[in-house]
Scaffold this motif. Sequence first.
Motif, PDB file in Angstrom:
ATOM      1  N   ASP A   6       0.832  -1.213   0.000  1.00 27.39           N
ATOM      2  CA  ASP A   6       0.000   0.000   0.000  1.00 27.39           C
ATOM      3  C   ASP A   6       0.863   1.259   0.000  1.00 27.39           C
ATOM      4  OD1 ASP A   6      -2.345  -1.488   0.007  1.00 27.39           O
ATOM      5  OD2 ASP A   6      -2.506  -1.456   2.201  1.00 27.39           O
ATOM      6  N   LEU A   7       1.941   1.248   0.783  1.00 22.69           N
ATOM      7  CA  LEU A   7       2.836   2.403   0.815  1.00 22.69           C
ATOM      8  C   LEU A   7       3.578   2.536  -0.503  1.00 22.69           C
ATOM      9  CD1 LEU A   7       4.061   4.755   2.364  1.00 22.69           C
ATOM     10  CD2 LEU A   7       5.739   3.163   3.325  1.00 22.69           C
ATOM     11  N   LEU A   8       4.033   1.422  -1.046  1.00 24.50           N
ATOM     12  CA  LEU A   8       4.737   1.445  -2.319  1.00 24.50           C
ATOM     13  C   LEU A   8       3.854   2.007  -3.433  1.00 24.50           C
ATOM     14  CD1 LEU A   8       7.349   0.782  -3.767  1.00 24.50           C
ATOM     15  CD2 LEU A   8       6.497  -1.533  -4.117  1.00 24.50           C
ATOM     16  N   GLU A   9       2.578   1.758  -3.345  1.00 21.55           N
ATOM     17  CA  GLU A   9       1.633   2.241  -4.355  1.00 21.55           C
ATOM     18  C   GLU A   9       1.531   3.774  -4.356  1.00 21.55           C
ATOM     19  OE1 GLU A   9      -0.795   2.129  -7.533  1.00 21.55           O
ATOM     20  OE2 GLU A   9       0.236   0.394  -6.691  1.00 21.55           O
ATOM     21  N   ILE A  10       1.734   4.409  -3.206  1.00 25.25           N
ATOM     22  CA  ILE A  10       1.565   5.871  -3.157  1.00 25.25           C
ATOM     23  C   ILE A  10       2.878   6.645  -3.178  1.00 25.25           C
ATOM     24  CG2 ILE A  10      -0.680   5.770  -2.036  1.00 25.25           C
ATOM     25  CD1 ILE A  10       0.714   6.509   0.605  1.00 25.25           C
ATOM     26  N   LEU A  11       3.989   6.004  -2.803  1.00 28.49           N
ATOM     27  CA  LEU A  11       5.276   6.712  -2.815  1.00 28.49           C
ATOM     28  C   LEU A  11       5.704   7.022  -4.248  1.00 28.49           C
ATOM     29  CD1 LEU A  11       7.422   4.843  -0.139  1.00 28.49           C
ATOM     30  CD2 LEU A  11       6.514   7.159  -0.004  1.00 28.49           C
ATOM     31  N   ARG A  12       6.284   8.190  -4.444  1.00 26.78           N
ATOM     32  CA  ARG A  12       6.802   8.612  -5.742  1.00 26.78           C
ATOM     33  C   ARG A  12       8.134   9.316  -5.539  1.00 26.78           C
ATOM     34  NH1 ARG A  12       3.412   5.612  -6.813  1.00 26.78           N
ATOM     35  NH2 ARG A  12       1.658   5.800  -8.224  1.00 26.78           N
ATOM     36  N   CYS A  13       8.941   9.330  -6.581  1.00 22.37           N
ATOM     37  CA  CYS A  13      10.209  10.057  -6.548  1.00 22.37           C
ATOM     38  C   CYS A  13       9.890  11.547  -6.363  1.00 22.37           C
ATOM     39  CB  CYS A  13      10.969   9.827  -7.850  1.00 22.37           C
ATOM     40  SG  CYS A  13      12.440  10.864  -8.038  1.00 22.37           S
ATOM     41  N   PRO A  14      10.381  12.162  -5.288  1.00 26.25           N
ATOM     42  CA  PRO A  14      10.046  13.568  -5.056  1.00 26.25           C
ATOM     43  C   PRO A  14      10.583  14.492  -6.134  1.00 26.25           C
ATOM     44  CG  PRO A  14      11.642  12.803  -3.440  1.00 26.25           C
ATOM     45  CD  PRO A  14      11.211  11.608  -4.222  1.00 26.25           C
ATOM     46  N   GLY A  45      16.586   7.388 -12.580  1.00 27.79           N
ATOM     47  CA  GLY A  45      17.793   6.800 -12.028  1.00 27.79           C
ATOM     48  C   GLY A  45      18.057   7.079 -10.560  1.00 27.79           C
ATOM     49  N   ARG A  46      17.170   7.823  -9.906  1.00 28.76           N
ATOM     50  CA  ARG A  46      17.379   8.087  -8.483  1.00 28.76           C
ATOM     51  C   ARG A  46      17.037   6.836  -7.683  1.00 28.76           C
ATOM     52  NH1 ARG A  46      16.318  12.611 -10.968  1.00 28.76           N
ATOM     53  NH2 ARG A  46      17.517  14.449 -10.424  1.00 28.76           N
ATOM     54  N   LYS A  47      17.821   6.629  -6.608  1.00 32.97           N
ATOM     55  CA  LYS A  47      17.658   5.451  -5.770  1.00 32.97           C
ATOM     56  C   LYS A  47      17.599   5.904  -4.316  1.00 32.97           C
ATOM     57  CE  LYS A  47      20.353   3.022  -9.209  1.00 32.97           C
ATOM     58  NZ  LYS A  47      20.840   4.161  -9.990  1.00 32.97           N
ATOM     59  N   TYR A  48      16.520   5.529  -3.645  1.00 33.18           N
ATOM     60  CA  TYR A  48      16.280   5.970  -2.272  1.00 33.18           C
ATOM     61  C   TYR A  48      16.432   4.786  -1.322  1.00 33.18           C
ATOM     62  CZ  TYR A  48      14.371   9.942  -4.762  1.00 33.18           C
ATOM     63  OH  TYR A  48      14.228  11.020  -5.601  1.00 33.18           O
ATOM     64  N   PRO A  55      11.641   4.634   4.426  1.00 32.88           N
ATOM     65  CA  PRO A  55      12.181   5.140   3.163  1.00 32.88           C
ATOM     66  C   PRO A  55      12.726   6.558   3.351  1.00 32.88           C
ATOM     67  CG  PRO A  55       9.985   4.227   2.842  1.00 32.88           C
ATOM     68  CD  PRO A  55      10.214   4.324   4.325  1.00 32.88           C
ATOM     69  N   VAL A  56      13.949   6.780   2.897  1.00 31.72           N
ATOM     70  CA  VAL A  56      14.574   8.103   2.982  1.00 31.72           C
ATOM     71  C   VAL A  56      14.312   8.797   1.646  1.00 31.72           C
ATOM     72  CG1 VAL A  56      16.700   9.386   3.403  1.00 31.72           C
ATOM     73  CG2 VAL A  56      16.319   7.179   4.542  1.00 31.72           C
ATOM     74  N   MET A  57      13.244   9.569   1.584  1.00 31.39           N
ATOM     75  CA  MET A  57      12.760  10.147   0.337  1.00 31.39           C
ATOM     76  C   MET A  57      13.232  11.585   0.140  1.00 31.39           C
ATOM     77  SD  MET A  57      11.200   7.566  -0.882  1.00 31.39           S
ATOM     78  CE  MET A  57      10.508   8.365  -2.301  1.00 31.39           C
ATOM     79  N   LEU A  58      14.500  11.832   0.382  1.00 34.84           N
ATOM     80  CA  LEU A  58      15.090  13.151   0.152  1.00 34.84           C
ATOM     81  C   LEU A  58      15.739  13.156  -1.225  1.00 34.84           C
ATOM     82  CD1 LEU A  58      16.837  13.566   3.608  1.00 34.84           C
ATOM     83  CD2 LEU A  58      14.677  14.588   2.879  1.00 34.84           C
ATOM     84  N   ILE A  59      15.497  14.206  -1.998  1.00 31.35           N
ATOM     85  CA  ILE A  59      16.061  14.290  -3.350  1.00 31.35           C
ATOM     86  C   ILE A  59      17.573  14.127  -3.301  1.00 31.35           C
ATOM     87  CG2 ILE A  59      16.431  15.816  -5.327  1.00 31.35           C
ATOM     88  CD1 ILE A  59      13.594  16.935  -4.799  1.00 31.35           C
ATOM     89  N   GLU A  60      18.228  14.775  -2.349  1.00 29.32           N
ATOM     90  CA  GLU A  60      19.685  14.700  -2.245  1.00 29.32           C
ATOM     91  C   GLU A  60      20.142  13.257  -2.025  1.00 29.32           C
ATOM     92  OE1 GLU A  60      17.925  16.592   0.287  1.00 29.32           O
ATOM     93  OE2 GLU A  60      17.758  18.193  -1.176  1.00 29.32           O
ATOM     94  N   GLY A  62      18.534  10.489  -2.989  1.00 27.72           N
ATOM     95  CA  GLY A  62      18.343   9.755  -4.238  1.00 27.72           C
ATOM     96  C   GLY A  62      19.418  10.069  -5.262  1.00 27.72           C
ATOM     97  N   GLU A  63      19.874  11.318  -5.292  1.00 22.78           N
ATOM     98  CA  GLU A  63      20.900  11.728  -6.249  1.00 22.78           C
ATOM     99  C   GLU A  63      22.272  11.153  -5.914  1.00 22.78           C
ATOM    100  OE1 GLU A  63      20.432  15.991  -6.344  1.00 22.78           O
ATOM    101  OE2 GLU A  63      18.852  15.830  -7.870  1.00 22.78           O
ATOM    102  N   LYS A  64      22.541  10.878  -4.643  1.00 22.86           N
ATOM    103  CA  LYS A  64      23.828  10.301  -4.252  1.00 22.86           C
ATOM    104  C   LYS A  64      24.078   8.968  -4.955  1.00 22.86           C
ATOM    105  CE  LYS A  64      23.833  11.612   0.574  1.00 22.86           C
ATOM    106  NZ  LYS A  64      23.939  11.058   1.927  1.00 22.86           N
ATOM    107  N   TRP A  65      23.003   8.246  -5.254  1.00 24.60           N
ATOM    108  CA  TRP A  65      23.122   6.882  -5.759  1.00 24.60           C
ATOM    109  C   TRP A  65      22.818   6.760  -7.244  1.00 24.60           C
ATOM    110  CZ3 TRP A  65      25.406   3.828  -2.391  1.00 24.60           C
ATOM    111  CH2 TRP A  65      25.351   4.175  -1.040  1.00 24.60           C
ATOM    112  N   MET A  66      22.628   7.878  -7.940  1.00 24.08           N
ATOM    113  CA  MET A  66      22.238   7.825  -9.355  1.00 24.08           C
ATOM    114  C   MET A  66      23.262   7.103 -10.220  1.00 24.08           C
ATOM    115  SD  MET A  66      20.417  11.490 -10.099  1.00 24.08           S
ATOM    116  CE  MET A  66      19.932  11.077 -11.776  1.00 24.08           C
ATOM    117  N   LYS A  67      24.532   7.286  -9.955  1.00 27.42           N
ATOM    118  CA  LYS A  67      25.577   6.684 -10.802  1.00 27.42           C
ATOM    119  C   LYS A  67      25.923   5.252 -10.383  1.00 27.42           C
ATOM    120  CE  LYS A  67      27.523  11.089 -12.117  1.00 27.42           C
ATOM    121  NZ  LYS A  67      28.676  11.964 -12.114  1.00 27.42           N
TER     122      LYS A  67
END
Length: 80
Positions: A6-14, A45-48, A55-60, A62-67
Amino acid sequence: MAVSPDLLEILRCPYCVSHQPRQPGDDPGRLTLYKDCWLVDEACGRKYPIRDDIPVMLIEEGEKWMKTAMGDLPVPPPAE
């Protein structure tokens, strides 16, 4: 304990939700659960990380793990 379906269904990449223009019917930022400890937006490509079942849903964050390739993501995610 993994992220509930249920949580996965509503979470989105910020980032995608706040930066992509939307058309009617669009659903940007959908996330995929990877190895029960990462939420991945395959479109941008962002990974949280999920730490202590939160879930740590901070843009920063997610960007740490893009590469980092999905197969190279540490399990479990490192503590900050």
